[in-house]
Design a protein around this motif. Structure first.
Motif, PDB file in Angstrom:
ATOM      1  N   PHE A  63       0.840  -1.200   0.000  1.00  6.64           N
ATOM      2  CA  PHE A  63       0.000   0.000   0.000  1.00  6.64           C
ATOM      3  C   PHE A  63       0.876   1.251   0.000  1.00  6.64           C
ATOM      4  CE2 PHE A  63      -2.485   3.394   1.869  1.00  6.64           C
ATOM      5  CZ  PHE A  63      -3.755   3.219   1.329  1.00  6.64           C
ATOM      6  N   SER A  64       1.868   1.275   0.868  1.00  7.75           N
ATOM      7  CA  SER A  64       2.767   2.420   0.944  1.00  7.75           C
ATOM      8  C   SER A  64       3.575   2.563  -0.339  1.00  7.75           C
ATOM      9  CB  SER A  64       3.711   2.270   2.140  1.00  7.75           C
ATOM     10  OG  SER A  64       4.656   3.315   2.189  1.00  7.75           O
ATOM     11  N   GLY A  65       4.103   1.446  -0.830  1.00 10.96           N
ATOM     12  CA  GLY A  65       4.943   1.487  -2.032  1.00 10.96           C
ATOM     13  C   GLY A  65       4.198   1.878  -3.290  1.00 10.96           C
ATOM     14  N   SER A  66       2.880   1.640  -3.325  1.00  8.10           N
ATOM     15  CA  SER A  66       2.079   1.933  -4.516  1.00  8.10           C
ATOM     16  C   SER A  66       1.357   3.269  -4.416  1.00  8.10           C
ATOM     17  CB  SER A  66       1.049   0.826  -4.736  1.00  8.10           C
ATOM     18  OG  SER A  66       0.125   0.787  -3.665  1.00  8.10           O
ATOM     19  N   GLY A  67       1.615   4.027  -3.376  1.00  4.74           N
ATOM     20  CA  GLY A  67       0.894   5.284  -3.194  1.00  4.74           C
ATOM     21  C   GLY A  67      -0.585   5.068  -2.983  1.00  4.74           C
ATOM     22  N   GLY A  68      -0.936   3.948  -2.364  1.00  3.87           N
ATOM     23  CA  GLY A  68      -2.327   3.620  -2.097  1.00  3.87           C
ATOM     24  C   GLY A  68      -3.012   2.820  -3.189  1.00  3.87           C
ATOM     25  N   LEU A 285       0.057   6.197   6.288  1.00  5.39           N
ATOM     26  CA  LEU A 285       0.608   4.896   5.912  1.00  5.39           C
ATOM     27  C   LEU A 285       1.468   5.023   4.660  1.00  5.39           C
ATOM     28  CD1 LEU A 285       0.776   1.849   6.355  1.00  5.39           C
ATOM     29  CD2 LEU A 285      -1.371   1.598   5.078  1.00  5.39           C
ATOM     30  N   ILE A 286       1.026   5.816   3.690  1.00  3.69           N
ATOM     31  CA  ILE A 286       1.799   6.019   2.461  1.00  3.69           C
ATOM     32  C   ILE A 286       3.117   6.723   2.763  1.00  3.69           C
ATOM     33  CG2 ILE A 286       1.856   7.258   0.262  1.00  3.69           C
ATOM     34  CD1 ILE A 286      -1.168   6.815   0.058  1.00  3.69           C
ATOM     35  N   ALA A 287       3.058   7.717   3.635  1.00  6.06           N
ATOM     36  CA  ALA A 287       4.248   8.522   3.921  1.00  6.06           C
ATOM     37  C   ALA A 287       5.240   7.824   4.833  1.00  6.06           C
ATOM     38  CB  ALA A 287       3.819   9.853   4.553  1.00  6.06           C
ATOM     39  N   GLU A 288       4.743   7.073   5.816  1.00  3.58           N
ATOM     40  CA  GLU A 288       5.623   6.512   6.842  1.00  3.58           C
ATOM     41  C   GLU A 288       5.818   5.009   6.743  1.00  3.58           C
ATOM     42  OE1 GLU A 288       4.183   7.738  10.634  1.00  3.58           O
ATOM     43  OE2 GLU A 288       4.206   9.895  10.127  1.00  3.58           O
ATOM     44  N   GLY A 289       5.026   4.337   5.919  1.00  2.00           N
ATOM     45  CA  GLY A 289       5.160   2.897   5.798  1.00  2.00           C
ATOM     46  C   GLY A 289       4.495   2.154   6.941  1.00  2.00           C
ATOM     47  N   ASP A 290       4.774   0.860   7.009  1.00  4.40           N
ATOM     48  CA  ASP A 290       4.120  -0.017   7.988  1.00  4.40           C
ATOM     49  C   ASP A 290       5.176  -0.841   8.712  1.00  4.40           C
ATOM     50  OD1 ASP A 290       2.133  -1.422   9.378  1.00  4.40           O
ATOM     51  OD2 ASP A 290       1.965  -2.935   7.793  1.00  4.40           O
ATOM     52  N   ALA A 291       5.979  -0.155   9.540  1.00  2.00           N
ATOM     53  CA  ALA A 291       7.103  -0.821  10.212  1.00  2.00           C
ATOM     54  C   ALA A 291       6.644  -1.982  11.085  1.00  2.00           C
ATOM     55  CB  ALA A 291       7.881   0.189  11.051  1.00  2.00           C
TER      56      ALA A 291
END
Length: 476
Positions: A63-68, A285-291
């Protein structure tokens, strides 16, 4: 069995429709593994390997890598794998043996190329069980925080090794039970998610944003996300490693691959579309990712409360840590067995258990590597899930590129086929799509992937200079 050291490689292969093509004896080998799997078994195996709920575990990264635009990433990934599945189907009919792309490239182009293709897909097969154990352990730790991640890793590795040791038929029975459980959980999420969206819940995103978002769209962005998303599709190719345990026609291998891919791809797009509309704070989520790796579970919680968070997290742990890694360990052991049988890996890996008819030493080696990798990754703050995912995918996609070339060389160049669609257009288009994905993959994964390829090239040189030049058993 014909000794590879005293036989020469055949430059061409008889047509796929000639008598006896379903038997490995036609290629100079003995039938050592047990032929007991039906089309249904192969289909279930492929679905379990891909995991119908695979996006649960890597949803946040994609999701983050695809810009949503996660549904778009999965749609493109499915399209790329569809072309690859077609090429697999063609080669599995021509060469119905264990070894996957190692066998197909080796016999379709030349054994040195086959060795390098097998070496690259080893990057996928050897690393993926450890990655699966890691994702499952993280999911369980999110629920039972008092038990450390490394403890879960050890438990999953031991459990799966025991089940695989008991034989492929037992593994197949477990697969069916696991698949039913996964589909039930997925159905629950889809129904509740749709009801929640119909009631006005969710993040307020445009219903089409998971497929296209004008604010974030770029070709390189989407293909970069596809390089992670294709992890969910890896597994349909694992069916080819069971060719010598398939009791039906060689056509069953290709048919089960395509069917498994079509079913799983549809499920991936549906569930990620719904989750993308439910996930809290999508911009963050897009900006910070999902650590923490919990984005999908957060979406499930937004739909119906914490109980669905728990259900989806537990399902992910069981699916990735037991069901998926179980079949991944089985597929990897068959690849190691096939390469060792041709003297391209140490001979102890070709040992088959006398009664259970499984490659026992290869199975134990995969368990040891998975355990070491999983335990090492638990020492990292981010667990290295995204990096491992792209590295695994880089190895697989590189091998798939060689597979497409093998189809053209074997059928069009050698056999003079005029089936332009299946033997030329499909592999060429599939090759082009995969190149775009590989080029836009994570740079670190590209570097490590090329380092792995370089090591494989050095190993090949060593084999040639020490008299262990790759030579296949001669076709009868």
């Amino acid at each position: 069995m014909s000794d590879p050291r005293t036989t020469r490689s055949a430059s061409t292969a008889p047509p796929a429709t000639s008598p006896g093509r379903d038997g490995v004896e036609a290629f100079g080998y003995q039938q050592e593994l047990k032929r007991s799997l039906s089309f249904a078994d192969l289909l279930v195996y492929g679905l379990v390997f891909m995991v119908p709920i695979a996006p649960f575990g890597i949803f946040g990264s994609v999701f983050s890598g695809s810009g949503g635009m996660i549904a778009l990433a999965y749609a493109i990934g499915g399209l790329a794998m569809a072309f690859t599945a077609s090429s697999y189907a063609q080669m599995s009919r021509a060469f119905p043996m264990a070894g996957s792309v190692y066998t197909y490239a080796g016999r379709g182009i030349g054994q040195p190329v086959g060795f390098l293709a097998g070496w690259m897909i080893l990057l996928d097969y050897v690393l993926i069980p450890g990655l699966l154990y890691l994702i499952a352990a993280v999911a369980m730790n999110a629920i039972v925080t008092s038990i450390p991640v490394w403890t879960w890793v050890v438990g999953f590795v031991v459990l799966n090794t025991v089940v695989n040791y008991l034989g492929i038929e037992f593994t197949a029975r477990i697969n069916k039970i696991m698949l039913i459980g996964e589909l039930i959980v997925l159905a629950v999420f889809v129904v509740i998610g749709l009801l929640a969206l119909a009631a006005g819940n969710g993040n307020g995103s445009d219903v089409f944003s998971p497929i296209y978002n004008s604010d974030t769209f770029s070709v390189s962005l989407v293909f970069g996300a596809v390089s992670i998303a294709v992890l969910s599709f890896l597994g349909f190719d694992g069916i080819s490693t069971l060719a010598e345990e398939n009791r039906e026609s060689a056509r069953s291998i290709g048919k089960s691959m395509i069917a498994a891919l079509a079913l799983a791809g549809t499920l991936f797009i549906v569930q990620t579309w719904i989750a993308a509309l439910l996930v809290p704070a999508p911009e963050t989520l897009i900006a910070e990712g999902d650590a923490g790796g919990t984005a999908f579970y957060d979406a499930a919680e937004a739909a119906s409360g914490h109980w669905l968070y728990i259900v989806t997290a537990v399902a992910t742990a069981v699916a990735w840590g037991f069901a998926n890694s179980l079949v991944a360990q089985a597929a990897t052991s068959r690849l190691l067995f096939a390469m060792a049988r041709d003297r391209q890996l140490p001979g102890f890996l070709r040992k088959v258990h006398p009664t259970r008819r499984v490659p026992v030493n290869a199975t134990l080696l995969v368990a040891a590597v998975s355990l070491a990798l999983g335990l090492y990754m638990t020492t990292r703050d981010d667990y290295g899930i995204s990096t491992l995912s792209t590295l695994v995918n880089f190895g697989a996609l590189s091998a798939f590129l060689v597979l497409h070339v093998a189809v053209v060389v074997h059928f069009v160049v050698r056999q003079g086929s005029r089936d332009w669609w299946r033997h030329l257009v499909v592999p060429v288009v599939g090759f082009a799509i995969l190149v775009a994905v590989v080029v836009n993959a994570d740079v670190a994964a590209q570097r490590l992937g090329f380092v792995w390829f370089g090591i494989g090239a050095l190993v090949l040189v060593f084999l040639v200079t020490t008299g262990r030049k790759p030579v296949l058993a001669e076709e009868k």
